[in-house]
Design a protein around this motif. Structure first.
Motif, PDB file in Angstrom:
ATOM      1  N   ARG A  84       1.085   4.203  -2.687  1.00 57.72           N
ATOM      2  CA  ARG A  84       0.663   5.718  -2.502  1.00 57.72           C
ATOM      3  C   ARG A  84       1.599   6.334  -3.131  1.00 57.72           C
ATOM      4  O   ARG A  84       1.531   7.737  -3.690  1.00 57.72           O
ATOM      5  CB  ARG A  84       0.681   5.872  -1.055  1.00 57.72           C
ATOM      6  CG  ARG A  84       0.360   6.888  -0.243  1.00 57.72           C
ATOM      7  CD  ARG A  84       0.288   7.162   1.026  1.00 57.72           C
ATOM      8  NE  ARG A  84       1.717   6.991   1.524  1.00 57.72           N
ATOM      9  CZ  ARG A  84       2.652   7.919   1.343  1.00 57.72           C
ATOM     10  NH1 ARG A  84       2.436   9.156   1.103  1.00 57.72           N
ATOM     11  NH2 ARG A  84       3.826   7.704   2.254  1.00 57.72           N
ATOM     12  N   ARG A  85       3.004   5.996  -2.756  1.00 59.89           N
ATOM     13  CA  ARG A  85       4.355   6.824  -3.344  1.00 59.89           C
ATOM     14  C   ARG A  85       4.233   7.076  -4.831  1.00 59.89           C
ATOM     15  O   ARG A  85       4.564   8.069  -5.419  1.00 59.89           O
ATOM     16  CB  ARG A  85       5.514   6.045  -2.991  1.00 59.89           C
ATOM     17  CG  ARG A  85       5.717   6.380  -1.217  1.00 59.89           C
ATOM     18  CD  ARG A  85       7.423   6.037  -0.939  1.00 59.89           C
ATOM     19  NE  ARG A  85       7.600   4.671  -1.332  1.00 59.89           N
ATOM     20  CZ  ARG A  85       7.643   3.555  -0.868  1.00 59.89           C
ATOM     21  NH1 ARG A  85       7.406   3.782   0.654  1.00 59.89           N
ATOM     22  NH2 ARG A  85       8.297   2.457  -1.138  1.00 59.89           N
ATOM     23  N   GLU A 118       0.858  -1.263   0.123  1.00 65.09           N
ATOM     24  CA  GLU A 118      -0.130  -0.128  -0.038  1.00 65.09           C
ATOM     25  C   GLU A 118       0.850   1.331  -0.004  1.00 65.09           C
ATOM     26  O   GLU A 118       0.636   2.328  -0.643  1.00 65.09           O
ATOM     27  CB  GLU A 118      -0.902  -0.013   1.197  1.00 65.09           C
ATOM     28  CG  GLU A 118      -2.138  -1.270   0.968  1.00 65.09           C
ATOM     29  CD  GLU A 118      -3.019  -0.990   2.470  1.00 65.09           C
ATOM     30  OE1 GLU A 118      -2.687  -0.353   3.259  1.00 65.09           O
ATOM     31  OE2 GLU A 118      -4.003  -1.795   2.316  1.00 65.09           O
ATOM     32  N   GLU A 119       2.043   1.024   0.605  1.00 65.27           N
ATOM     33  CA  GLU A 119       3.044   2.360   0.794  1.00 65.27           C
ATOM     34  C   GLU A 119       3.664   2.385  -0.681  1.00 65.27           C
ATOM     35  O   GLU A 119       3.651   3.747  -0.818  1.00 65.27           O
ATOM     36  CB  GLU A 119       3.794   2.143   1.911  1.00 65.27           C
ATOM     37  CG  GLU A 119       4.909   3.404   2.119  1.00 65.27           C
ATOM     38  CD  GLU A 119       4.280   4.619   2.565  1.00 65.27           C
ATOM     39  OE1 GLU A 119       4.848   5.598   2.446  1.00 65.27           O
ATOM     40  OE2 GLU A 119       3.128   4.496   3.023  1.00 65.27           O
ATOM     41  N   ARG A 134       1.371   6.837  -6.894  1.00 64.61           N
ATOM     42  CA  ARG A 134       0.332   7.951  -7.144  1.00 64.61           C
ATOM     43  C   ARG A 134       0.650   9.386  -6.725  1.00 64.61           C
ATOM     44  O   ARG A 134       0.674  10.182  -7.647  1.00 64.61           O
ATOM     45  CB  ARG A 134      -0.890   7.493  -6.324  1.00 64.61           C
ATOM     46  CG  ARG A 134      -1.657   6.332  -6.760  1.00 64.61           C
ATOM     47  CD  ARG A 134      -3.244   6.279  -6.173  1.00 64.61           C
ATOM     48  NE  ARG A 134      -2.935   6.416  -4.544  1.00 64.61           N
ATOM     49  CZ  ARG A 134      -2.818   5.102  -3.836  1.00 64.61           C
ATOM     50  NH1 ARG A 134      -2.773   3.868  -4.433  1.00 64.61           N
ATOM     51  NH2 ARG A 134      -3.036   5.375  -2.610  1.00 64.61           N
ATOM     52  N   GLU A 135       1.569   9.424  -5.953  1.00 58.38           N
ATOM     53  CA  GLU A 135       1.796  10.781  -5.558  1.00 58.38           C
ATOM     54  C   GLU A 135       3.030  11.282  -6.352  1.00 58.38           C
ATOM     55  O   GLU A 135       3.127  12.519  -6.959  1.00 58.38           O
ATOM     56  CB  GLU A 135       2.606  10.921  -4.098  1.00 58.38           C
ATOM     57  CG  GLU A 135       1.558  10.800  -3.085  1.00 58.38           C
ATOM     58  CD  GLU A 135       2.298  10.855  -1.369  1.00 58.38           C
ATOM     59  OE1 GLU A 135       3.518  10.800  -1.558  1.00 58.38           O
ATOM     60  OE2 GLU A 135       1.582  10.964  -0.636  1.00 58.38           O
TER      61      GLU A 135
END
Length: 216
Positions: free
Chosen positions: A38-39, A34-35, A41-42
């Motif tokens: 997230r990175r 998940e992390e 996507r950012e």
């Protein structure tokens, strides 16, 4: 009996501990995935910038017919052969006369083009059958056939004129006329007598100029 119970309890405790450790590992892997997502996507958002969602205008999606596939590579190969066969030296007689096998080439077109036509290297894309027509009908139909073939972007066509076996005196009158008409047509780069499988003495394989849309 008591010792056996203690041993079973110890084994059960060890099994539960292993299961707990496996569950903790799976949870750690899930959080790590998940992390990473997230990175990513950012990173994508910072690279693309602000994105505005388009409003739905309620337009219907109309299916469109797919165009016919164009044999681009084959056309490029044929064009390359033609360029390689262009010669700075040419025989003036090649413009005015044809040889015994009824072949012809424009000035500047090398003899290799005629050889390849005779071998059937170019794909015949369309044909017209003139034999049995009166001379005027044959001439008009041939002219229209050539114009339309060039307009469609065709490069190699076959003209069937017959062998003249049904003509008075068995003289191939139309055969000679077709040759004369073709020589006078600017659309025609070269022609050669067809292979036996493609009509032999009763047909010609004709190579046409590429269509110039600006000249249309």
């Amino acid at each position: 009996m008591k010792a056996k119970s203690l041993a079973d309890l110890g084994a059960l405790k060890k099994l539960l501990q292993q299961q707990a450790e496996a569950a903790a590992l799976r949870e750690a892997q899930r959080k790590a995935a998940e992390e990473r997502a997230r990175r990513e996507r950012e990173l994508f958002s910072s690279a693309v910038g602000r994105v505005t969602t388009l409003k739905d205008k309620g337009l219907a999606s109309v299916p469109r017919p797919r165009p016919e596939p164009t044999p681009a590579q084959r056309l490029l190969d044929e064009e390359a052969v033609l360029r390689e066969a262009i010669s700075d030296e040419f025989d003036v007689e090649s413009l005015l006369e044809t040889d015994e096998a009824l072949s012809f080439r424009r000035p500047g077109v090398g003899p290799e083009v005629v050889k390849r036509l005779r071998r059937g290297d170019w794909v015949i894309q369309r044909q017209i059958d003139l034999h049995g027509l009166r001379r005027d009908e044959a001439r008009e139909q041939l002219a229209e056939f050539l114009r339309e073939s060039v307009r469609q972007g065709l490069r190699c066509v076959r003209v069937i004129h017959g062998k003249g076996n049904g003509s008075p005196g068995r003289e191939p009158v139309l055969k000679g006329k077709v040759r004369t008409w073709l020589v006078q047509k600017d659309e025609v780069i070269a022609f050669a007598q067809a292979r036996a499988a493609d009509g032999g003495h009763g047909a010609l394989v004709v190579l046409l100029r590429p269509w110039d849309a600006g000249a249309a």
